[in-house]
Design an enzyme around this catalytic site. Structure first.
Site, short mmCIF file in Angstrom:
data_model
loop_
_atom_site.label_atom_id
_atom_site.label_comp_id
_atom_site.label_asym_id
_atom_site.label_seq_id
_atom_site.Cartn_x
_atom_site.Cartn_y
_atom_site.Cartn_z
N LEU A 59 0.89 -1.15 0.00
CA LEU A 59 0.00 0.00 0.00
C LEU A 59 0.93 1.20 0.00
O LEU A 59 1.87 1.25 0.79
CB LEU A 59 -0.87 0.01 1.26
CG LEU A 59 -1.99 -1.00 1.34
CD1 LEU A 59 -2.61 -1.02 2.74
CD2 LEU A 59 -3.07 -0.70 0.30
N ASP A 60 0.70 2.17 -0.89
CA ASP A 60 1.62 3.30 -0.92
C ASP A 60 1.49 4.12 0.37
O ASP A 60 0.59 3.91 1.18
CB ASP A 60 1.44 4.14 -2.19
CG ASP A 60 0.04 4.70 -2.38
OD1 ASP A 60 -0.77 4.61 -1.46
OD2 ASP A 60 -0.22 5.24 -3.46
N VAL A 61 2.44 5.03 0.58
CA VAL A 61 2.53 5.76 1.84
C VAL A 61 1.22 6.43 2.24
O VAL A 61 0.80 6.33 3.39
CB VAL A 61 3.71 6.77 1.79
CG1 VAL A 61 3.71 7.69 2.99
CG2 VAL A 61 5.04 6.01 1.70
N SER A 70 -1.78 5.53 1.55
CA SER A 70 -2.90 4.58 1.63
C SER A 70 -2.89 3.89 2.99
O SER A 70 -1.87 3.79 3.65
CB SER A 70 -2.80 3.55 0.50
OG SER A 70 -2.91 4.20 -0.74
#
Length: 188
Positions: free
Chosen positions: A46-48, A50
């Site tokens: 999950l990107d930062v 998210s």
């Protein structure tokens, strides 16, 4: 041989989905949440900005299986503006996004408008009502291109404000608190 271990976590906003920070910036890492065993890996990322369900395992075969396109991933997405059924239909049939410098049409997905799921406020405020209305949607995909869900909502004119993964396959985030880690017997 040691038994493999599996974990589910509720990744908070602002954390990197890995154990090592290649950029050496002051960002929180997964290892800051729990003393995971050596060899633990995040299954997908999950990107930062998210949040939500992240699965971790010491078993590479389990990781490869879950990353395959056999497992549906469900996201609750807060978007800028009041999205309509027309855009939901576009999301369902597939939209064109940029990926690796090329145009890519997403595979058909499930999407619907949902009521505000009432997640706890995140550490960084999103914005307030003065900036106009927002709406929440659920998107279920089996693929996982880089920032795909964010690109999908932007492609139909509704940028993502908040993105929370709530399910991977049969595993649900449920009531797991932000930053909580839960060891489970199996992820499959």
């Amino acid at each position: 041989m040691e038994k493999h271990r599996h974990f589910i976590i509720h990744k908070p906003w602002g954390m990197i989905s890995q154990f090592v920070n290649p950029a050496k910036r002051k960002k929180k890492l997964l290892g800051d949440l729990y003393d995971f065993p050596t060899g633990t890996m995040a299954i997908g990322r999950l990107d930062v900005p998210s949040e939500g369900l992240l699965l971790l395992t010491t078993d590479g075969k389990v990781s490869a299986e879950i990353r395959s396109n056999k497992y549906e991933k469900e996201y609750y997405v807060q978007v800028d503006g009041l999205i309509t059924h027309k855009e939901i239909e576009q999301l369902k049939t597939g939209v064109e996004i940029g990926f690796n410098g090329k145009k890519y049409t997403t595979k058909p997905s499930k999407a619907c408008i949902i009521y505000d799921p009432k997640f706890p406020l995140r550490s960084q405020k999103i914005r307030d009502e003065r900036h106009g209305p927002t709406s929440w949607i659920s998107i279920c995909i089996t693929e996982g291109k880089f920032r795909q869900v964010r690109k999908m909502t932007a492609a139909v004119g509704y940028p993502t404000l908040r993105l929370i993964r709530v399910r991977v396959g049969k595993i649900k985030l449920g009531k797991l608190e932000v930053s909580a880690v839960k060891e489970v017997d199996s992820l499959l």
